[in-house]
Each structure stands twice: as structure tokens, then as C-alpha cells.
Design a protein around this motif. Structure first.
Motif, PDB file in Angstrom:
ATOM      1  N   THR A  45       8.818  -0.677   5.530  1.00  0.00           N
ATOM      2  CA  THR A  45       8.779   0.519   4.691  1.00  0.00           C
ATOM      3  C   THR A  45       9.586   0.266   3.432  1.00  0.00           C
ATOM      4  OG1 THR A  45       8.579   1.950   6.629  1.00  0.00           O
ATOM      5  CG2 THR A  45       9.284   2.984   4.578  1.00  0.00           C
ATOM      6  N   MET A  46       8.983   0.569   2.289  1.00  0.00           N
ATOM      7  CA  MET A  46       9.682   0.397   1.027  1.00  0.00           C
ATOM      8  C   MET A  46      10.874   1.361   0.952  1.00  0.00           C
ATOM      9  SD  MET A  46       8.246  -1.946  -0.953  1.00  0.00           S
ATOM     10  CE  MET A  46       8.555  -1.513  -2.676  1.00  0.00           C
ATOM     11  N   PRO A  47      11.912   1.012   0.185  1.00  0.00           N
ATOM     12  CA  PRO A  47      13.096   1.881   0.096  1.00  0.00           C
ATOM     13  C   PRO A  47      12.791   3.303  -0.357  1.00  0.00           C
ATOM     14  CG  PRO A  47      13.583  -0.283  -0.809  1.00  0.00           C
ATOM     15  CD  PRO A  47      12.121  -0.267  -0.529  1.00  0.00           C
ATOM     16  N   ASP A  48      11.683   3.510  -1.109  1.00  0.00           N
ATOM     17  CA  ASP A  48      11.369   4.869  -1.561  1.00  0.00           C
ATOM     18  C   ASP A  48      10.746   5.722  -0.471  1.00  0.00           C
ATOM     19  OD1 ASP A  48       8.796   3.856  -1.361  1.00  0.00           O
ATOM     20  OD2 ASP A  48       8.383   3.920  -3.511  1.00  0.00           O
ATOM     21  N   GLY A  49      10.462   5.119   0.692  1.00  0.00           N
ATOM     22  CA  GLY A  49       9.880   5.861   1.794  1.00  0.00           C
ATOM     23  C   GLY A  49       8.399   6.133   1.653  1.00  0.00           C
ATOM     24  N   ILE A  50       7.790   5.710   0.560  1.00  0.00           N
ATOM     25  CA  ILE A  50       6.372   5.963   0.295  1.00  0.00           C
ATOM     26  C   ILE A  50       5.539   4.701   0.534  1.00  0.00           C
ATOM     27  CG2 ILE A  50       4.682   6.675  -1.443  1.00  0.00           C
ATOM     28  CD1 ILE A  50       6.947   8.251  -2.784  1.00  0.00           C
ATOM     29  N   GLY A  51       5.952   3.628  -0.085  1.00  0.00           N
ATOM     30  CA  GLY A  51       5.200   2.390   0.017  1.00  0.00           C
ATOM     31  C   GLY A  51       5.401   1.697   1.353  1.00  0.00           C
ATOM     32  N   VAL A  69       0.853  -1.187   0.000  1.00  0.00           N
ATOM     33  CA  VAL A  69       0.000   0.000   0.000  1.00  0.00           C
ATOM     34  C   VAL A  69       0.894   1.244   0.000  1.00  0.00           C
ATOM     35  CG1 VAL A  69      -1.885  -1.159   1.207  1.00  0.00           C
ATOM     36  CG2 VAL A  69      -0.135   0.048   2.533  1.00  0.00           C
ATOM     37  N   GLY A  70       0.250   2.397  -0.031  1.00  0.00           N
ATOM     38  CA  GLY A  70       0.984   3.658   0.097  1.00  0.00           C
ATOM     39  C   GLY A  70       1.007   4.512  -1.143  1.00  0.00           C
ATOM     40  N   TYR A  71       0.688   3.915  -2.286  1.00  0.00           N
ATOM     41  CA  TYR A  71       0.768   4.656  -3.547  1.00  0.00           C
ATOM     42  C   TYR A  71      -0.589   5.166  -4.017  1.00  0.00           C
ATOM     43  CZ  TYR A  71       5.336   2.461  -3.495  1.00  0.00           C
ATOM     44  OH  TYR A  71       6.589   2.060  -3.118  1.00  0.00           O
ATOM     45  N   GLU A  72      -1.634   4.846  -3.258  1.00  0.00           N
ATOM     46  CA  GLU A  72      -2.979   5.341  -3.545  1.00  0.00           C
ATOM     47  C   GLU A  72      -3.510   6.010  -2.286  1.00  0.00           C
ATOM     48  OE1 GLU A  72      -4.670   5.516  -6.354  1.00  0.00           O
ATOM     49  OE2 GLU A  72      -3.062   4.587  -7.500  1.00  0.00           O
ATOM     50  N   ALA A  73      -2.863   7.125  -1.934  1.00  0.00           N
ATOM     51  CA  ALA A  73      -3.160   7.791  -0.677  1.00  0.00           C
ATOM     52  C   ALA A  73      -3.929   9.082  -0.868  1.00  0.00           C
ATOM     53  CB  ALA A  73      -1.865   8.071   0.081  1.00  0.00           C
ATOM     54  N   GLY A  74      -4.613   9.238  -2.008  1.00  0.00           N
ATOM     55  CA  GLY A  74      -5.420  10.424  -2.248  1.00  0.00           C
ATOM     56  C   GLY A  74      -4.606  11.586  -2.780  1.00  0.00           C
ATOM     57  N   THR A  75      -5.302  12.569  -3.306  1.00  0.00           N
ATOM     58  CA  THR A  75      -4.683  13.788  -3.819  1.00  0.00           C
ATOM     59  C   THR A  75      -5.420  14.994  -3.232  1.00  0.00           C
ATOM     60  OG1 THR A  75      -6.139  13.924  -5.756  1.00  0.00           O
ATOM     61  CG2 THR A  75      -4.117  12.639  -5.986  1.00  0.00           C
ATOM     62  N   ARG A  76      -4.940  16.182  -3.547  1.00  0.00           N
ATOM     63  CA  ARG A  76      -5.571  17.383  -3.009  1.00  0.00           C
ATOM     64  C   ARG A  76      -7.017  17.499  -3.496  1.00  0.00           C
ATOM     65  NH1 ARG A  76      -3.127  23.060  -4.733  1.00  0.00           N
ATOM     66  NH2 ARG A  76      -4.081  22.355  -6.682  1.00  0.00           N
ATOM     67  N   ASN A  77      -7.249  17.231  -4.783  1.00  0.00           N
ATOM     68  CA  ASN A  77      -8.591  17.359  -5.339  1.00  0.00           C
ATOM     69  C   ASN A  77      -9.457  16.139  -5.059  1.00  0.00           C
ATOM     70  OD1 ASN A  77      -7.923  19.852  -6.384  1.00  0.00           O
ATOM     71  ND2 ASN A  77      -7.307  19.030  -8.373  1.00  0.00           N
ATOM     72  N   LEU A  78      -8.818  14.978  -4.916  1.00  0.00           N
ATOM     73  CA  LEU A  78      -9.549  13.726  -4.678  1.00  0.00           C
ATOM     74  C   LEU A  78      -8.967  13.088  -3.415  1.00  0.00           C
ATOM     75  CD1 LEU A  78      -9.513  12.446  -8.379  1.00  0.00           C
ATOM     76  CD2 LEU A  78     -11.405  13.587  -7.208  1.00  0.00           C
ATOM     77  N   PRO A  79      -9.383  13.536  -2.235  1.00  0.00           N
ATOM     78  CA  PRO A  79      -8.694  13.170  -0.993  1.00  0.00           C
ATOM     79  C   PRO A  79      -8.958  11.757  -0.478  1.00  0.00           C
ATOM     80  CG  PRO A  79     -10.568  14.608  -0.526  1.00  0.00           C
ATOM     81  CD  PRO A  79     -10.446  14.542  -2.020  1.00  0.00           C
ATOM     82  N   LEU A  80      -9.981  11.069  -0.963  1.00  0.00           N
ATOM     83  CA  LEU A  80     -10.241   9.713  -0.464  1.00  0.00           C
ATOM     84  C   LEU A  80      -9.030   8.818  -0.738  1.00  0.00           C
ATOM     85  CD1 LEU A  80     -13.981   9.109  -1.411  1.00  0.00           C
ATOM     86  CD2 LEU A  80     -13.012   9.789   0.783  1.00  0.00           C
ATOM     87  N   ARG A  81      -8.783   7.910   0.191  1.00  0.00           N
ATOM     88  CA  ARG A  81      -7.562   7.080   0.143  1.00  0.00           C
ATOM     89  C   ARG A  81      -7.954   5.616  -0.065  1.00  0.00           C
ATOM     90  NH1 ARG A  81      -3.360   9.513   3.400  1.00  0.00           N
ATOM     91  NH2 ARG A  81      -2.888   7.454   4.245  1.00  0.00           N
ATOM     92  N   PRO A  82      -7.896   5.142  -1.302  1.00  0.00           N
ATOM     93  CA  PRO A  82      -8.297   3.750  -1.561  1.00  0.00           C
ATOM     94  C   PRO A  82      -7.480   2.725  -0.793  1.00  0.00           C
ATOM     95  CG  PRO A  82      -8.147   4.999  -3.613  1.00  0.00           C
ATOM     96  CD  PRO A  82      -7.572   5.866  -2.544  1.00  0.00           C
ATOM     97  N   ASP A  83      -6.234   3.055  -0.444  1.00  0.00           N
ATOM     98  CA  ASP A  83      -5.380   2.093   0.251  1.00  0.00           C
ATOM     99  C   ASP A  83      -5.810   1.822   1.689  1.00  0.00           C
ATOM    100  OD1 ASP A  83      -3.484   1.121  -1.522  1.00  0.00           O
ATOM    101  OD2 ASP A  83      -2.136   2.821  -1.264  1.00  0.00           O
TER     102      ASP A  83
END
Length: 524
Positions: free
Chosen positions: A499-505, A469-483
Motif C-alpha cells: 500500500t502506498m503511503p497515501d493509502g490510495i495507491g 494502480v489505485g488512482y484510476e478507480a472511477g468516479t460517481r459520474n464515470l464509474p468504470l475502473r480502468p485500473d
């Protein structure tokens, strides 16, 4: 596509300057393929190609597009199992180069001078739509190539009158439609043009075109017949319902109004020379409307351009929400129109000719600036695409070491496609069906081989070894977080988070499997 081929295609003299220009274009798009940040739409296209190596699309997994792109990229996924995302991006860049070559050839076949065809082709390459579509794994560049080749055959048909050319053009348009539905109005416009221009075309030519198009769409129709419910849902129903549901749930439903769609089209046309080219073409047409056409301008190609641009604009406006890549059908006739305009400019005074080139050149800066910025970031920090491949392998190694197995569930399959792990095909559509799962009855979701929040309990029958998870965490305009619901499931069931090496996932691994695996090793 070799550098020598492209050099011969775009070089005025076939000499050193042309070769250098060709190498610059090739290097630009190859670099762009590695530099452009991930677009989350890539998830479904990478997954579609990956699953098509071993499953039948629609019957075994859900897909939200016509099938041709997934089938075309499946050999890439098969041939490069640990670097498939990089390979798919580079194949897309090669497809872009082929598209430019086809557009150049179509202009030359239509009588456009070599220098004008070069400039027009480079201007098309500089549009925001082309720059973006050439750099990501999507199903927009392939139908643009097919439509460009179809335009080349239409030019040949208008000169030779051979029926085979019309059939070939129809076949290519049919294949384009079997890749991306919004190219259908472009092909339809050519058919209507043929009917309206009885001199060199007529109803017979339109029928040959339609026959070819039917042949080109037969593979799509065949798979639709094999899995009709999944096909109709994925290709037609989902796009008509789900985007509206998702935007409304995020409080952004007004962004999908007709006025907003038109504003978005205008916004994307401004990002590059496309809008400037259309305006200059319109002004040139108005300025010459009362002048008797010169012999070379009495050809039906000029009427064809109008038909195709109108059809392409309709195709660009059809999908919801409007995105920059949906302008790709417009670029096919726009290249030919620009070639003719630049040829006409040879008869203008130097001042007006340089003004034309200056306006078009200035209009190209915004789209090229964004691409150049991405490549600068890559040169400074490295390629995010290459890093994602390394991270995917890291995830694969961790999951196999900790569980002794290799099944993973994720809304971002493109982020682990190179891991060697077995991705759950119920999320082959990435986040798209899942995030509007309330529009699907749970039983129908199971019938369509897809996962929704309501069917998450089905995972308890055979828990995945890992969840990313972590790559579908919503955006400013679409804040819902499918993850979020997948994260909650992983935490509730005792998965261990890495934690993935990129720090996001965030990679959740089922700890219970680790314990069972260790016990089997200790007590065989």
C-alpha cells in the motif's frame, strides 16, 4: 520571472504598493501550484515531457496533443529528475505570471490606462479557468502566454503598420496552435479581422500573419510527417472518437450533447468574473450603439475584440467533453475588452463606476474561494504534490530493493515520475487510450506503441517489475475502473501488493524477481 519585473509591470507608480501587489500575485500562484489537488489529466503531460527527454514523440510513444508542450517541459523533466512534478507545476505558475504581464503590456500598447490595465489583468487572473490552469501541469497556459504575446504584437502592428509585427504575431499564434489546437480559431479570427479591416490591415497583413503562423506550426507538421499515423490518431482521431466511447460505456453519453456542452461552458464562465465581464461588455455596447464613437474609440481594436471573442468561444466549444481550461482562449481578448470598459467607466458617475467594480469583484469570489480552500487545506495538512514526490521515491526504493530492477507499469505516471523508475512508455497517455482500448485494433495499438486491455498478454514477454494502480478507480459520474484489469493481471501473476503511503495507491511488485535476485546474490 523576478518579483521586480512583475512589480514594474503591474505597479501604478513602480513604488512599494506595486511591489507588494506583485509579491502577493507571485505568492498566490506559487502556493496554488503546490496546493491544488492532482488532476488525472496531468498524467499524460508529465509523461509526455519525461519521455521526450529520451524519445521522439509520436514515433516512439503515443501522445494525444500537439507536441510543443511536451518539448517545452522536457528540459524541466531532465533538470529535475526527482522533483519534476513540483518543478513543472512551478514552471506553469511562472508561465501564468508571464501571461498576466503580457496581457497588461498588450492593454497598455492599445492605449488602456495603467490603472484600468491593472484591474483588468487581476480580474482575468481571478477567473476559474486561469486559477485552475495556472496550478496544474497541462498544455493550456503556455498557448495562452503565446497568444497574449501575439496580441501585443497585433496592437503594435495596428499602430505601426510594420509587416514584421504581423509575421511575429502569426509566429506566436502558430506556436500556440502547435501547443493546443483549440487556439486555432483565435488566430483565424485575427486573420479574418485583418482581411475585413483594409484601412490598417488588409489582405497583405493577413498573408503576413498566415506566413508567421505556418512557420510556428512547422515543428508540429514536421513531427507529423515523421510519424503520420500516430500523429493523426493522437492529435485528431482520438479526441473525435474516444470521449464519446468512454462516456457511452459509463452510461453518460448524453452529457456530451450540444446542449450539455453549452451548459458546461456557461457553468464554467459563471465560476469567476468571466461571464459577468462578457455581460457587462455586451450591455455597454448596446447602450452606446447609437452614440457617435469618440476619436479614441474609432480604432480598429474594438472590432478586433469582437472577432477574437467569437473565435475564442468557438475554440472553447470545440473539445469534448467541455472543461473549464478550454475557456483560456477567451481570456486573451477579454482582458483588452475589460481594459477599455474600465477606461470608459472613468467618465461615468461614481455610483455607476463603483457598481461596475463591485459586480466584477463579487463575481471573482467563487473562483478565488475554491483556490483559497485548497491552500487552507495545504497549510493544515501539507502539500499533496510534495507528498506525492515523497511517495514516488518510497515506491522507487521499494521496487529497486525488492527486484534489483526498476521497470514499472502504471496508468498514473505522474504519481511515480519522481521515483527514478523506468516507466513503461506504452502508457505514456495515462489512462486515456487504455480505457477505450476496444476502439483500437490490437495490431494497430502495437503499431502506435500503446497498451490496451486486449494487448495485456504482451506483458508476459517481459513482465514489468512493478505495477502501480489505485488512482484510476472511477468516479460517481464515470464509474468504470480502468485500473481493474491491471490489478487482476498483477494478482494472477503473483505480484506482491504494497500500500502506498497515501493509502490510495497500491504498488504490486513481482515476487518472482525477488527470488531470482536473492538466488543470484547467494550463488554468484
Amino acid at each position: 520571472m523576478s518579483a521586480s519585473f512583475v512589480a514594474k509591470t503591474i505597479s501604478p507608480s513602480g513604488g512599494r504598493l506595486g511591489f507588494l501587489l506583485a509579491m502577493l500575485v507571485i505568492s498566490w500562484f506559487a502556493g496554488l501550484a503546490l496546493a491544488t489537488p492532482f488532476d488525472h489529466d496531468e498524467s499524460q503531460y508529465v509523461a509526455g515531457a519525461l519521455f521526450s527527454t529520451k524519445m521522439l514523440i509520436f514515433r516512439d510513444f503515443l501522445y494525444l496533443q500537439p507536441p510543443l508542450h511536451a518539448w517545452a517541459y522536457a528540459p524541466v523533466a531532465w533538470a529535475f529528475p526527482t522533483t519534476m512534478v513540483i518543478a513543472m507545476r512551478l514552471v506553469t505558475a511562472m508561465t501564468a505570471l508571464g501571461t498576466l504581464a503580457a496581457l497588461w503590456a498588450a492593454q497598455r500598447r492599445a492605449g488602456v490606462s495603467r490603472s484600468s490595465a491593472i484591474i483588468a489583468t487581476l480580474l482575468i487572473a481571478a477567473t476559474a479557468a486561469f486559477q485552475f490552469t495556472a496550478s496544474v501541469v497541462r498544455n493550456d497556459m503556455l498557448p495562452t502566454l503565446l497568444s497574449s504575446l501575439a496580441l501585443l504584437l497585433v496592437m503594435a502592428a495596428l499602430r505601426s503598420g510594420r509587416r514584421l509585427h504581423w509575421v511575429g504575431a502569426g509566429l506566436l499564434f502558430g506556436l500556440a496552435i502547435a501547443t493546443k489546437l483549440n487556439f486555432a480559431p483565435l488566430g483565424l479570427a485575427v486573420g479574418l479581422f485583418a482581411i475585413a479591416n483594409r484601412g490598417r490591415c488588409g489582405l497583405r497583413a493577413a498573408m503576413m500573419l498566415a506566413a508567421g503562423a505556418l512557420i510556428g506550426t512547422l515543428p508540429m507538421l514536421a513531427i507529423g510527417a515523421a510519424a503520420p499515423e500516430a500523429f493523426l490518431y493522437g492529435v485528431l482521431h482520438y479526441g473525435a472518437v474516444a470521449p464519446h466511447a468512454w462516456y457511452a460505456a459509463n452510461g453518460a453519453g448524453d452529457e456530451l450533447s450540444l446542449l450539455e456542452k453549452l451548459a458546461d461552458l456557461l457553468k464554467y464562465l459563471v465560476r469567476g468574473p468571466a461571464l459577468m465581464a462578457l455581460l457587462l461588455l455586451a450591455l455597454h455596447g448596446l447602450a452606446n450603439r447609437r452614440r457617435p464613437p469618440s476619436p479614441e474609440r474609432k480604432l480598429p481594436e474594438h472590432s478586433l475584440i469582437v472577432w477574437m471573442i467569437v473565435g475564442a468561444l468557438i475554440g472553447a466549444a470545440l473539445p469534448t467533453p467541455t472543461q473549464v481550461q478550454y475557456l483560456m482562449p477567451v481570456l486573451v481578448p477579454l482582458a483588452l475588452a475589460l481594459g477599455y470598459l474600465l477606461d470608459d467607466a472613468h467618465r461615468w458617475s461614481p455610483t455607476w463606476r463603483y457598481a461596475l467594480l463591485g459586480l466584477l469583484g463579487l463575481a471573482a469570489i467563487p473562483s478565488l474561494w475554491g483556490a483559497a480552500r485548497d491552500m487552507t487545506v495545504m497549510l493544515r495538512d501539507g502539500s499533496a504534490v510534495i507528498a506525492a514526490t515523497r511517495d514516488a521515491r518510497w515506491a522507487g526504493d521499494r521496487v529497486r530493493a525488492m527486484t534489483g530492477d526498476d521497470e514499472i507499469l502504471t496508468l498514473s505516471p505522474h504519481m511515480v515520475a519522481d521515483s527514478g523508475l523506468t516507466i513503461d512508455p506504452r502508457l505514456a497517455t495515462g489512462p486515456f487510450v487504455y480505457r477505450t482500448g476496444w476502439t483500437l485494433d490490437p495490431d494497430r495499438a502495437r503499431l502506435l506503441h500503446t497498451l490496451t486491455p486486449a494487448t495485456i498478454p504482451d506483458l508476459n514477454r517481459d513482465r514489468p517489475d512493478a505495477i502501480l494502480v489505485g488512482y484510476e478507480a472511477g468516479t460517481r459520474n464515470l464509474p468504470l475502473r480502468p485500473d481493474d484489469m491491471l490489478t487482476a493481471y498483477a494478482v494472477r501473476n503473483g505480484y506482491r501488493m504494497l500500500t502506498m503511503p497515501d493509502g490510495i495507491g497500491r504498488l504490486f511488485v513481482w515476487k518472482n524477481l525477488r527470488s531470482d535476485h536473492d538466488q543470484r546474490l547467494e550463488h554468484p
